[in-house]
Design a protein around this motif. Structure first.
Motif, mmCIF file in Angstrom:
data_model
loop_
_atom_site.group_PDB
_atom_site.id
_atom_site.type_symbol
_atom_site.label_atom_id
_atom_site.label_comp_id
_atom_site.label_asym_id
_atom_site.label_seq_id
_atom_site.Cartn_x
_atom_site.Cartn_y
_atom_site.Cartn_z
ATOM 1 N N MET A 43 42.173 55.229 44.588
ATOM 2 C CA MET A 43 42.298 55.958 43.383
ATOM 3 C C MET A 43 40.938 56.810 43.085
ATOM 4 O O MET A 43 39.913 56.079 43.245
ATOM 5 N N ASN A 44 40.847 57.983 42.935
ATOM 6 C CA ASN A 44 39.572 58.617 42.705
ATOM 7 C C ASN A 44 39.354 58.919 41.270
ATOM 8 O O ASN A 44 40.120 58.816 40.474
ATOM 9 N N ILE A 45 38.149 59.399 40.929
ATOM 10 C CA ILE A 45 37.494 59.739 39.841
ATOM 11 C C ILE A 45 38.484 60.503 39.035
ATOM 12 O O ILE A 45 38.910 60.276 37.640
ATOM 13 N N GLU A 46 38.949 61.522 39.200
ATOM 14 C CA GLU A 46 39.811 62.652 38.630
ATOM 15 C C GLU A 46 41.140 61.687 38.569
ATOM 16 O O GLU A 46 41.890 62.219 37.486
ATOM 17 N N GLU A 47 41.663 61.318 39.193
ATOM 18 C CA GLU A 47 42.948 60.378 39.068
ATOM 19 C C GLU A 47 42.840 59.343 37.810
ATOM 20 O O GLU A 47 43.648 59.276 36.917
ATOM 21 N N ILE A 48 41.754 58.621 37.786
ATOM 22 C CA ILE A 48 41.606 57.688 36.906
ATOM 23 C C ILE A 48 41.484 58.580 35.454
ATOM 24 O O ILE A 48 41.909 58.003 34.480
ATOM 25 N N LYS B 226 42.534 61.181 34.495
ATOM 26 C CA LYS B 226 43.807 61.979 34.338
ATOM 27 C C LYS B 226 44.826 60.859 33.615
ATOM 28 O O LYS B 226 45.617 61.294 32.637
ATOM 29 N N GLN B 227 44.686 59.621 34.079
ATOM 30 C CA GLN B 227 45.859 58.564 33.623
ATOM 31 C C GLN B 227 45.046 58.560 32.083
ATOM 32 O O GLN B 227 46.135 58.204 31.187
ATOM 33 N N LEU B 228 43.922 58.423 31.933
ATOM 34 C CA LEU B 228 43.428 58.226 30.538
ATOM 35 C C LEU B 228 44.018 59.665 29.438
ATOM 36 O O LEU B 228 44.524 59.397 28.483
ATOM 37 N N GLU C 270 38.191 71.625 33.156
ATOM 38 C CA GLU C 270 38.787 70.881 34.093
ATOM 39 C C GLU C 270 37.904 69.761 34.367
ATOM 40 O O GLU C 270 36.643 69.556 33.983
ATOM 41 N N ILE C 271 38.483 68.683 34.834
ATOM 42 C CA ILE C 271 37.973 67.457 35.016
ATOM 43 C C ILE C 271 36.569 67.491 35.980
ATOM 44 O O ILE C 271 35.650 66.695 35.591
ATOM 45 N N ASP C 272 36.794 68.287 36.874
ATOM 46 C CA ASP C 272 35.686 68.426 37.960
ATOM 47 C C ASP C 272 34.454 69.084 37.287
ATOM 48 O O ASP C 272 33.379 69.279 37.884
ATOM 49 N N GLN C 273 34.478 69.502 36.059
ATOM 50 C CA GLN C 273 33.358 70.249 35.322
ATOM 51 C C GLN C 273 32.516 69.460 34.482
ATOM 52 O O GLN C 273 31.572 69.521 33.720
ATOM 53 N N LYS D 151 31.750 57.440 31.171
ATOM 54 C CA LYS D 151 32.112 56.823 29.908
ATOM 55 C C LYS D 151 33.580 56.899 30.106
ATOM 56 O O LYS D 151 34.208 55.868 29.661
ATOM 57 N N LEU D 152 34.226 57.795 30.172
ATOM 58 C CA LEU D 152 35.695 57.939 30.143
ATOM 59 C C LEU D 152 36.413 56.841 31.120
ATOM 60 O O LEU D 152 37.353 56.304 30.832
ATOM 61 N N ILE D 153 35.789 56.842 32.388
ATOM 62 C CA ILE D 153 36.270 55.957 33.527
ATOM 63 C C ILE D 153 36.175 54.285 32.880
ATOM 64 O O ILE D 153 37.050 53.574 32.828
ATOM 65 N N ASN D 154 34.987 53.883 32.231
ATOM 66 C CA ASN D 154 34.585 52.876 31.871
ATOM 67 C C ASN D 154 35.426 52.463 30.810
ATOM 68 O O ASN D 154 35.838 51.418 30.590
ATOM 69 N N PHE D 155 35.839 53.437 29.795
ATOM 70 C CA PHE D 155 36.709 53.016 28.669
ATOM 71 C C PHE D 155 38.203 52.781 29.170
ATOM 72 O O PHE D 155 38.744 51.856 28.830
ATOM 73 N N TRP D 156 38.724 53.646 30.118
ATOM 74 C CA TRP D 156 40.156 53.564 30.582
ATOM 75 C C TRP D 156 40.191 52.140 31.417
ATOM 76 O O TRP D 156 41.227 51.453 31.179
ATOM 77 N N LEU D 157 39.146 51.793 32.268
ATOM 78 C CA LEU D 157 39.233 50.604 32.947
ATOM 79 C C LEU D 157 39.127 49.226 32.347
ATOM 80 O O LEU D 157 39.548 48.091 32.692
#
Length: 59
Positions: free
Chosen positions: A1-6, A8-10, A40-43, A51-57
């Protein structure tokens, strides 16, 4: 799973923008703009994305 997908799930989750902002320090307006497609997420900066990834995970 890549950064953008993670991230997006959040963004697709039922967690409110307020809750995400409060727990991550990422502006509620950024989260809302991401959800609305106005930004866009890539921006995102690496720090904001992390921060967003750590929160979701941690859920």
């Amino acid at each position: 799973m890549n950064i953008e997908e993670i991230i997006k799930q959040l963004l697709d989750s039922d967690i409110s923008a307020y809750k995400i902002a409060k727990d991550t320090g990422v502006s509620q307006s950024i989260i809302t703009r991401l959800r609305n497609g106005d930004r866009e997420i890539d921006q995102l900066t690496v720090g904001t994305a992390q921060k967003l990834i750590n929160f979701w995970l941690s859920k």
